[in-house]
Design a protein around this motif. Structure first.
Motif, PDB file in Angstrom:
ATOM      1  N   GLU A 185       0.895  -0.913   0.070  1.00  0.00           N
ATOM      2  CA  GLU A 185      -0.017  -0.125   0.077  1.00  0.00           C
ATOM      3  C   GLU A 185       0.708   1.478  -0.062  1.00  0.00           C
ATOM      4  N   SER A 186       2.106   1.140   0.664  1.00  0.00           N
ATOM      5  CA  SER A 186       2.713   2.511   1.083  1.00  0.00           C
ATOM      6  C   SER A 186       3.371   2.885  -0.705  1.00  0.00           C
ATOM      7  N   GLY A 209      -6.360  -7.125  -5.327  1.00  0.00           N
ATOM      8  CA  GLY A 209      -6.285  -6.176  -4.365  1.00  0.00           C
ATOM      9  C   GLY A 209      -6.507  -6.967  -2.742  1.00  0.00           C
ATOM     10  N   HIS A 210      -5.504  -6.593  -1.946  1.00  0.00           N
ATOM     11  CA  HIS A 210      -5.750  -6.970  -0.486  1.00  0.00           C
ATOM     12  C   HIS A 210      -5.680  -5.822   0.622  1.00  0.00           C
ATOM     13  N   THR A 211      -6.495  -6.103   1.594  1.00  0.00           N
ATOM     14  CA  THR A 211      -6.553  -5.260   2.617  1.00  0.00           C
ATOM     15  C   THR A 211      -5.833  -6.148   4.173  1.00  0.00           C
ATOM     16  N   SER A 215      -9.143 -11.499   3.331  1.00  0.00           N
ATOM     17  CA  SER A 215      -8.983 -13.123   3.412  1.00  0.00           C
ATOM     18  C   SER A 215      -7.991 -13.842   3.078  1.00  0.00           C
ATOM     19  N   GLU A 216      -6.949 -13.063   2.568  1.00  0.00           N
ATOM     20  CA  GLU A 216      -5.554 -13.896   2.248  1.00  0.00           C
ATOM     21  C   GLU A 216      -4.422 -12.919   2.881  1.00  0.00           C
ATOM     22  N   PRO A 217      -4.333 -13.060   4.168  1.00  0.00           N
ATOM     23  CA  PRO A 217      -3.326 -12.367   4.833  1.00  0.00           C
ATOM     24  C   PRO A 217      -1.803 -13.125   4.549  1.00  0.00           C
ATOM     25  N   VAL A 218      -0.751 -12.413   4.460  1.00  0.00           N
ATOM     26  CA  VAL A 218       0.468 -12.877   4.235  1.00  0.00           C
ATOM     27  C   VAL A 218       1.340 -12.780   5.709  1.00  0.00           C
ATOM     28  N   ASN A 247      -0.207  -6.743   4.701  1.00  0.00           N
ATOM     29  CA  ASN A 247      -1.157  -7.340   4.367  1.00  0.00           C
ATOM     30  C   ASN A 247      -2.000  -6.469   3.041  1.00  0.00           C
ATOM     31  N   ARG A 248      -1.750  -5.138   3.480  1.00  0.00           N
ATOM     32  CA  ARG A 248      -2.517  -4.032   2.351  1.00  0.00           C
ATOM     33  C   ARG A 248      -1.494  -3.966   1.313  1.00  0.00           C
ATOM     34  N   ARG A 249      -1.967  -4.765   0.418  1.00  0.00           N
ATOM     35  CA  ARG A 249      -1.210  -4.601  -1.045  1.00  0.00           C
ATOM     36  C   ARG A 249      -2.013  -5.135  -2.226  1.00  0.00           C
TER      37      ARG A 249
END
Length: 222
Positions: A114-115, A152-154, A196-199, A211-213
């Motif tokens: 995200e950054s 997208g992931h949050t 739903s798909e954290p790393v 996870n925000r990616r």
């Protein structure tokens, strides 16, 4: 015949296990073998299995299996070498150490945090993120035989519905810039996975940031 096929399938399992492993969050780690080598070995096993299944020549048993293995190795090795080159070209052209380019053997994943792309809760890509995406777009034009999935992931902060919507809109923003950079829209699909798909663990600030990616998956079509 059955014994030969069983041995080939067992070899395929050994190669697959040696090629990758997973960490507790489902991330793959490599074996140190080049993707061209993995592709050749995997292709050889698959080709050998197919050849063995088709081998009805009682006078020269194994001939079809051998031919299938040779052909499979050649095809798999070529595909793996192309991905190796594309990965290297991406890593050399992207001037951002926060972007991760991983070769999974049959596809590439480009992970952008995200950054790198967005301000908090925003779907507008910043200037640096746009530059990086245009760089990726040029690479995708140089290697046109692939489909692109933008995902997208949050993190888990906020409601599931909000996170799902944000992840979709962020994926669409990234895809829009790739298209503006010259990548054909027919090659690109978008989706959002929310939280739903954290790393990494959502229990820490650092984990939530990982996870925000947005992931860009580059999947060869041949």
């Amino acid at each position: 015949m059955k014994t030969r096929i069983s041995l080939l399938l067992a070899s395929a399992g050994v190669i697959a296990l040696g090629a990758c492993a997973t960490d507790p969050y489902g991330n793959q780690t490599g074996s140190g073998m080049s993707r061209a080598q993995q592709g050749a070995l995997g292709g050889a096993v698959v080709g050998g299995v197919l050849g063995a299944i088709r081998d009805d020549d009682k006078n020269d048993q194994g001939r079809d299996a051998a031919r299938g293995a040779i052909l499979g190795a050649a095809i798999g090795g070529i595909g793996g070498a192309i991905l190796d080159r594309q990965q290297k070209a991406l890593q050399q052209s992207l001037n951002n150490p926060n972007i991760q380019v991983v070769n999974h053997g049959n596809y590439l994943s480009v992970t952008m945090p995200e950054s790198t792309l967005f301000a908090t809760d925003s779907t507008a890509v910043g200037a640096q993120g746009q530059n990086d995406l245009y760089t990726i777009a040029r690479n995708l034009q140089q290697y046109p035989d692939s489909n692109i999935q933008v995902i997208g992931h949050t993190d888990s902060t906020g409601s599931a519905a909000y996170n799902q919507d944000l992840s979709v809109r962020r994926a669409q923003s990234v895809a829009g810039i790739l298209t503006a950079g010259g990548v054909a829209t027919s090659r690109i699909s978008t989706s959002g996975r929310g939280a739903s798909e954290p790393v990494a663990s959502n229990d820490t600030v650092q984990g939530r940031a990982q996870n925000r990616r947005v992931q860009i998956l580059i999947i060869p079509t041949r």
